[in-house]
Design a protein around this motif. Structure first.
Motif, PDB file in Angstrom:
ATOM      1  N   GLY A  34      -8.135  11.777  11.788  1.00 34.70           N
ATOM      2  CA  GLY A  34      -7.801  11.274  10.457  1.00 34.70           C
ATOM      3  C   GLY A  34      -6.601  11.994   9.849  1.00 34.70           C
ATOM      4  N   VAL A  35      -5.714  11.241   9.240  1.00 32.94           N
ATOM      5  CA  VAL A  35      -4.612  11.814   8.462  1.00 32.94           C
ATOM      6  C   VAL A  35      -4.728  11.298   7.035  1.00 32.94           C
ATOM      7  CG1 VAL A  35      -3.121  12.073  10.462  1.00 32.94           C
ATOM      8  CG2 VAL A  35      -3.028   9.956   9.135  1.00 32.94           C
ATOM      9  N   GLY A  36      -3.880  11.793   6.143  1.00 32.75           N
ATOM     10  CA  GLY A  36      -4.092  11.504   4.733  1.00 32.75           C
ATOM     11  C   GLY A  36      -2.926  10.846   4.049  1.00 32.75           C
ATOM     12  N   PRO A  37      -3.072  10.625   2.730  1.00 29.86           N
ATOM     13  CA  PRO A  37      -2.030   9.928   1.984  1.00 29.86           C
ATOM     14  C   PRO A  37      -0.739  10.722   1.831  1.00 29.86           C
ATOM     15  CG  PRO A  37      -3.779  10.689   0.518  1.00 29.86           C
ATOM     16  CD  PRO A  37      -4.258  10.906   1.909  1.00 29.86           C
ATOM     17  N   LEU A  38      -0.786  12.035   2.057  1.00 24.49           N
ATOM     18  CA  LEU A  38       0.450  12.822   1.981  1.00 24.49           C
ATOM     19  C   LEU A  38       1.073  13.055   3.361  1.00 24.49           C
ATOM     20  CD1 LEU A  38      -0.477  15.577  -0.665  1.00 24.49           C
ATOM     21  CD2 LEU A  38       0.550  13.316  -1.024  1.00 24.49           C
ATOM     22  N   THR A  39       0.340  12.713   4.411  1.00 28.68           N
ATOM     23  CA  THR A  39       0.844  12.953   5.765  1.00 28.68           C
ATOM     24  C   THR A  39       2.147  12.200   6.002  1.00 28.68           C
ATOM     25  OG1 THR A  39      -1.446  13.081   6.512  1.00 28.68           O
ATOM     26  CG2 THR A  39       0.249  12.871   8.208  1.00 28.68           C
ATOM     27  N   GLY A  40       3.103  12.902   6.603  1.00 23.46           N
ATOM     28  CA  GLY A  40       4.363  12.261   6.946  1.00 23.46           C
ATOM     29  C   GLY A  40       5.334  12.186   5.791  1.00 23.46           C
ATOM     30  N   THR A  41       5.037  12.900   4.694  1.00 22.08           N
ATOM     31  CA  THR A  41       5.903  12.877   3.512  1.00 22.08           C
ATOM     32  C   THR A  41       6.547  14.252   3.310  1.00 22.08           C
ATOM     33  OG1 THR A  41       4.286  13.635   1.866  1.00 22.08           O
ATOM     34  CG2 THR A  41       4.233  11.299   2.465  1.00 22.08           C
ATOM     35  N   THR A  67       0.849  -1.191   0.000  1.00 22.81           N
ATOM     36  CA  THR A  67       0.000   0.000   0.000  1.00 22.81           C
ATOM     37  C   THR A  67       0.884   1.241   0.000  1.00 22.81           C
ATOM     38  OG1 THR A  67      -1.724  -1.146   1.237  1.00 22.81           O
ATOM     39  CG2 THR A  67      -1.778   1.258   1.271  1.00 22.81           C
ATOM     40  N   TYR A  68       0.652   2.137  -0.949  1.00 21.32           N
ATOM     41  CA  TYR A  68       1.470   3.349  -1.054  1.00 21.32           C
ATOM     42  C   TYR A  68       0.661   4.568  -0.611  1.00 21.32           C
ATOM     43  CZ  TYR A  68       4.408   0.339  -3.938  1.00 21.32           C
ATOM     44  OH  TYR A  68       5.207  -0.677  -4.396  1.00 21.32           O
ATOM     45  N   GLY A  69       1.351   5.533  -0.004  1.00 20.64           N
ATOM     46  CA  GLY A  69       0.697   6.746   0.480  1.00 20.64           C
ATOM     47  C   GLY A  69      -0.034   6.481   1.784  1.00 20.64           C
ATOM     48  N   TRP A  70      -1.139   5.790   1.700  1.00 17.00           N
ATOM     49  CA  TRP A  70      -1.874   5.401   2.896  1.00 17.00           C
ATOM     50  C   TRP A  70      -1.176   4.232   3.612  1.00 17.00           C
ATOM     51  CZ3 TRP A  70      -4.472   5.597  -1.949  1.00 17.00           C
ATOM     52  CH2 TRP A  70      -5.339   6.667  -2.120  1.00 17.00           C
ATOM     53  N   THR A  71      -1.553   4.021   4.867  1.00 18.75           N
ATOM     54  CA  THR A  71      -1.150   2.772   5.537  1.00 18.75           C
ATOM     55  C   THR A  71      -2.198   1.696   5.305  1.00 18.75           C
ATOM     56  OG1 THR A  71      -2.287   3.207   7.624  1.00 18.75           O
ATOM     57  CG2 THR A  71      -0.076   4.166   7.360  1.00 18.75           C
ATOM     58  N   GLY A  72      -3.452   2.156   5.015  1.00 19.03           N
ATOM     59  CA  GLY A  72      -4.547   1.205   4.805  1.00 19.03           C
ATOM     60  C   GLY A  72      -5.087   0.624   6.106  1.00 19.03           C
ATOM     61  N   GLY A 101      -0.182  14.401  13.845  1.00 12.83           N
ATOM     62  CA  GLY A 101      -0.712  13.586  12.753  1.00 12.83           C
ATOM     63  C   GLY A 101       0.344  12.711  12.100  1.00 12.83           C
ATOM     64  N   PRO A 102       1.482  13.285  11.683  1.00  9.84           N
ATOM     65  CA  PRO A 102       2.532  12.431  11.112  1.00  9.84           C
ATOM     66  C   PRO A 102       2.976  11.321  12.057  1.00  9.84           C
ATOM     67  CG  PRO A 102       2.957  14.724  10.596  1.00  9.84           C
ATOM     68  CD  PRO A 102       1.785  14.715  11.533  1.00  9.84           C
ATOM     69  N   GLU A 103       2.966  11.603  13.349  1.00 11.67           N
ATOM     70  CA  GLU A 103       3.373  10.560  14.299  1.00 11.67           C
ATOM     71  C   GLU A 103       2.371   9.394  14.272  1.00 11.67           C
ATOM     72  OE1 GLU A 103       6.239  11.651  15.632  1.00 11.67           O
ATOM     73  OE2 GLU A 103       6.644   9.675  16.477  1.00 11.67           O
ATOM     74  N   LEU A 104       1.070   9.705  14.156  1.00 12.22           N
ATOM     75  CA  LEU A 104       0.064   8.632  14.040  1.00 12.22           C
ATOM     76  C   LEU A 104       0.306   7.820  12.766  1.00 12.22           C
ATOM     77  CD1 LEU A 104      -2.613   7.457  15.275  1.00 12.22           C
ATOM     78  CD2 LEU A 104      -3.828   8.918  13.637  1.00 12.22           C
ATOM     79  N   LYS A 105       0.648   8.520  11.688  1.00 10.65           N
ATOM     80  CA  LYS A 105       0.931   7.825  10.422  1.00 10.65           C
ATOM     81  C   LYS A 105       2.148   6.910  10.574  1.00 10.65           C
ATOM     82  CE  LYS A 105       0.208   7.727   5.802  1.00 10.65           C
ATOM     83  NZ  LYS A 105       0.388   8.955   4.998  1.00 10.65           N
ATOM     84  N   TYR A 106       3.184   7.386  11.207  1.00 13.29           N
ATOM     85  CA  TYR A 106       4.384   6.582  11.406  1.00 13.29           C
ATOM     86  C   TYR A 106       4.126   5.399  12.346  1.00 13.29           C
ATOM     87  CZ  TYR A 106       6.942  10.488   9.278  1.00 13.29           C
ATOM     88  OH  TYR A 106       7.391  11.458   8.406  1.00 13.29           O
ATOM     89  N   ALA A 107       3.115   5.553  13.195  1.00 17.90           N
ATOM     90  CA  ALA A 107       2.722   4.417  14.049  1.00 17.90           C
ATOM     91  C   ALA A 107       1.980   3.357  13.235  1.00 17.90           C
ATOM     92  CB  ALA A 107       1.851   4.898  15.203  1.00 17.90           C
ATOM     93  N   GLY A 108       1.540   3.750  12.024  1.00 18.41           N
ATOM     94  CA  GLY A 108       0.951   2.758  11.133  1.00 18.41           C
ATOM     95  C   GLY A 108      -0.524   2.926  10.852  1.00 18.41           C
ATOM     96  N   PHE A 109      -1.086   4.144  11.130  1.00 12.79           N
ATOM     97  CA  PHE A 109      -2.541   4.288  11.007  1.00 12.79           C
ATOM     98  C   PHE A 109      -2.944   5.540  10.212  1.00 12.79           C
ATOM     99  CE2 PHE A 109      -1.571   2.198  15.083  1.00 12.79           C
ATOM    100  CZ  PHE A 109      -2.119   0.941  14.803  1.00 12.79           C
ATOM    101  N   ASP A 110      -3.979   5.364   9.383  1.00  9.47           N
ATOM    102  CA  ASP A 110      -4.591   6.493   8.677  1.00  9.47           C
ATOM    103  C   ASP A 110      -5.682   7.142   9.527  1.00  9.47           C
ATOM    104  OD1 ASP A 110      -3.130   6.096   6.276  1.00  9.47           O
ATOM    105  OD2 ASP A 110      -4.545   4.538   5.664  1.00  9.47           O
ATOM    106  N   GLN A 156       5.406   4.479   2.662  1.00  8.30           N
ATOM    107  CA  GLN A 156       5.829   3.939   1.366  1.00  8.30           C
ATOM    108  C   GLN A 156       5.271   4.796   0.231  1.00  8.30           C
ATOM    109  OE1 GLN A 156       7.943   1.483   1.172  1.00  8.30           O
ATOM    110  NE2 GLN A 156       7.897   0.882   3.342  1.00  8.30           N
ATOM    111  N   LEU A 157       6.129   5.161  -0.711  1.00 10.11           N
ATOM    112  CA  LEU A 157       5.714   5.972  -1.863  1.00 10.11           C
ATOM    113  C   LEU A 157       5.796   5.126  -3.128  1.00 10.11           C
ATOM    114  CD1 LEU A 157       7.671   9.232  -0.978  1.00 10.11           C
ATOM    115  CD2 LEU A 157       5.222   8.830  -0.666  1.00 10.11           C
ATOM    116  N   ALA A 158       4.813   5.295  -4.016  1.00 10.25           N
ATOM    117  CA  ALA A 158       4.763   4.468  -5.225  1.00 10.25           C
ATOM    118  C   ALA A 158       5.863   4.856  -6.210  1.00 10.25           C
ATOM    119  CB  ALA A 158       3.386   4.617  -5.885  1.00 10.25           C
ATOM    120  N   ARG A 159       6.025   6.177  -6.415  1.00 12.33           N
ATOM    121  CA  ARG A 159       7.026   6.663  -7.379  1.00 12.33           C
ATOM    122  C   ARG A 159       7.854   7.743  -6.689  1.00 12.33           C
ATOM    123  NH1 ARG A 159       2.133   6.302 -10.909  1.00 12.33           N
ATOM    124  NH2 ARG A 159       1.891   8.578 -10.907  1.00 12.33           N
TER     125      ARG A 159
END
Length: 647
Positions: free
Chosen positions: A63-70, A2-7, A102-111, A213-216
């Motif tokens: 809620g955080v998004g697909p660009l969060t933490g990038t 899964t790219y962008g999101w953690t899913g 928010g980025p910290e939640l994303k790095y913990a593995g959650f959207d 994880q980023l796709a490109r």
């Protein structure tokens, strides 16, 4: 992969103690994007009209998004959503906060994080990657925000954590209590802190170490670097860096006449320059601060060198706060404003609604509608700083007259049966500090129809405010440059709709509005390119804007299920019936009766009810709402009929 999101969605039930991780499937991610979109969809599905804001069944959603933490510029925002205690009736509520939580939640593995139920005693949540614990918070309950944050870091022996915390106001269910993260970053609007307090949840501490994880990645870096370079050259971004949002004071007062003096009785004051960006920068600025991945750094840290509060240092304030707890109550002393900002932050109060409630009471006192028998002997004179300090604390702890003001100005007027005309509210929510008689007519449409009451962030239609700094931009988007005139009615419904949809996209990607809706350094096509490179799913700008529109229609449907529609879409009478008494816009009123019917047409909403039309729902892939809304539509038509018969 899964790219962008953690899913992944983390769901915590505080009643049962159950903790579970759910998958967010690809179709859902594409339909709702993330952040605000994820949150609004979940609230609609899981919190129905029958649920009260303080019921255990209400959800508190982060809620955080697909660009969060990038590396995407200014992509560290977080949306917090719940059924709000502020509205009348209680309805949709959300708030958006910066910082690093928010980025910290994303790095913990959650959207997304969903809190449901209610703990039997005060608790806090500790999320460390996939380790999630509900811990006792008895020793934190009653603490103000800075002390609670420091105790958490000490207890968890980790200075790297980021914590979202409520203060005493949230614990005491002040209806406009907020959630603070990293002490000075607020999810301020809609009473999200009160909902958190109702669940006996004092704090959420997060630490994550997982990569996004980023796709490109090479393409992603390139498109983000281009956007960052444009921000570096952008005049609005440069001014925000230099003066923060204090930069608004001078044009708002001296050029455009929407400075909210004494509860919006005036849009101008000759001494407003005391609160100018230049004065703050030269005499009160301790240092600048940026949220995660932000190159603008509009955040301020203020110090007071002289006077009663000499020696105080605190985060903020920004424009909406400095005007709410300053001029709206008759204060122009920067030291007093910075001190009041410190108070509301540490107690966990939304500055906009707190200032609105006190200003309402002061105007009622001025007009003889409230007396000492109502206020416990307090004399509510404009600009009495000692009194304001006392009232802020009384509100947070619900003491004396503060108990009434803790309900917000709308309910305070209901309590006394007086002063309704001076509550500057929409759907029960206190206004932000912005007057459409000067700020602009597209803003006025957003205030009337706002998803969380009268709020400049409904759409932030800055094409009519700063669009002129970008040659050709207004014409490119709306077909005529005449729409860039703040007080013109030309294309204003179209402008508001464009910005509402764009804002919904930005809030769902969690990209700050200052990049795309105040500054226009990041355009819709740039957002689509960033999202496509991050997720590996190719997004067309038009398709992305349509997704934003889908979110707006869904949030509207949430209100419609509560039988709130066209009749409740109205600005405070002051804006529509009282000509601006002085200043640059003397004589102006907001032409609501002209613009709202046009807005409904542009939006595809029924002009009689204000409900989205069935064909609109179908166009935005909300077919599932068509049948569900019909009984509410019929009930609302009857409400309209009865309302007309009573006129």
């Amino acid at each position: 992969m899964t790219y962008g999101w953690t899913g992944k969605r983390l769901r915590v039930n505080l009643s049962s103690g159950e903790i579970k991780i759910e998958s967010i499937d690809p179709a859902y991610r594409k339909k709702w994007l993330g952040g605000r979109g994820f949150n609004s969809a979940l609230l609609y599905d899981e919190v129905g009209p029958e649920t009260g804001p303080f019921d255990a069944d209400n959800r508190l959603i982060f809620g955080v998004g697909p660009l969060t933490g990038t590396f995407a510029p200014s992509s560290g925002r977080t949306t917090v959503t719940a059924k709000s205690p502020m509205g009348s009736p209680p309805g949709f509520g959300d708030s958006n906060m910066g910082g690093h939580w928010g980025p910290e939640l994303k790095y913990a593995g959650f959207d997304q994080l969903v809190i449901e139920g209610k703990a039997a005693q005060p608790v806090y949540l500790w999320i460390h990657n996939d380790r999630v614990e509900i811990r006792d918070a008895g020793h934190l309950w009653g603490k103000q925000v800075p002390e609670a944050d420091a105790l958490l870091k000490e207890e968890l022996n980790n200075a790297e954590i980021h914590a979202a915390v409520i203060g005493p106001a949230g614990e005491n269910l002040v209806r406009y209590a907020c959630i603070m993260n990293d002490v000075y970053r607020a999810a301020g609007r809609s009473g999200m802190g009160a909902v958190m307090g109702s669940k006996n949840l004092k704090a959420i501490a997060v630490r994550g170490t997982n990569p996004v994880q980023l796709a490109r990645p090479d393409e992603f870096f390139e498109v983000c670097a281009r956007a960052r370079e444009r921000l570096k050259q952008d005049i609005m971004a440069q001014m925000l860096h230099d003066q923060g949002t204090w930069m608004l004071t001078m044009p708002a007062n001296y050029e455009q006449g929407w400075f909210c003096w004494q509860n919006f009785q005036q849009g101008y004051h000759p001494d407003a320059k005391l609160l100018s960006g230049e004065n703050h920068r030269d005499n009160f600025l301790a240092h600048r601060e940026g949220c995660f991945a932000c190159s603008i750094s509009c955040g301020r840290f203020s110090k007071i060198a002289k006077g009663k509060y000499a020696g105080e240092i605190t985060g903020g304030p920004e424009y909406e706060t400095l005007t709410a707890i300053g001029p709206r109550m008759g204060i122009l002393d920067p030291g007093a404003v910075i001190h009041n900002n410190k108070l509301v932050n540490e107690l966990g109060l939304d500055s906009c609604s707190c200032g609105g409630a006190i200003a309402w009471a002061m105007e009622c006192w001025e007009k003889g509608l409230l007396g000492p028998e109502d206020t416990g002997g307090l004399e509510l004179e404009w600009g009495n700083q000692d009194l304001i300090e006392e009232l802020i604390e009384m509100i947070a702890y619900r003491k004396g007259f503060g108990e009434v003001l803790a309900e917000g100005s709308f309910r305070a007027a209901e309590h006394f049966g007086r002063g309704e005309d001076y509550t500057m509210t929409v759907k029960g929510h206190d206004m932000s500090q912005d007057d459409p008689r000067g700020l602009g007519f597209a803003f006025g449409i957003g205030f009337a129809t706002g998803r969380r009451g009268g709020d400049h962030l409904q759409g932030l239609p800055c094409l009519e405010l700063t669009g002129g700094l970008y040659p050709g931009l207004v014409k490119d988007i709306l077909g005529t440059s005449e729409a860039g005139d703040r007080l013109s009615t030309i294309k204003k419904p179209e402008m508001e709709m464009f910005h509402e949809d764009l804002k919904a996209v930005g809030d769902s990607l969690t990209q700050c509005s200052f990049t795309h809706s105040w500054s226009f350094a990041v355009l819709l096509k740039d957002m689509a390119e960033q999202l496509s490179a991050a997720t590996g799913i190719d997004y067309d700008p038009g398709e992305l804007l349509k997704t934003g529109g889908r979110i707006v229609h869904l949030e509207r449907a949430y209100w419609n299920r509560l039988l709130v529609g066209r009749m409740e879409d109205k600005n405070p009478k002051r804006f529509t019936q009282e000509p601006m008494p002085g200043g640059p816009n003397k004589g102006t009123v907001f032409p609501e009766d002209e613009l709202l019917p046009r807005y409904y047409q542009v939006r595809g909403w029924d002009e009689e009810t204000g409900f989205p039309l069935p064909e609109t729902l179908q166009e935005y892939q909300l077919d599932n709402l068509m049948e569900e809304l019909e009984p509410y539509r019929r009930q609302y038509r009857e409400k309209v009929r009865v309302g007309k018969s009573c006129e």
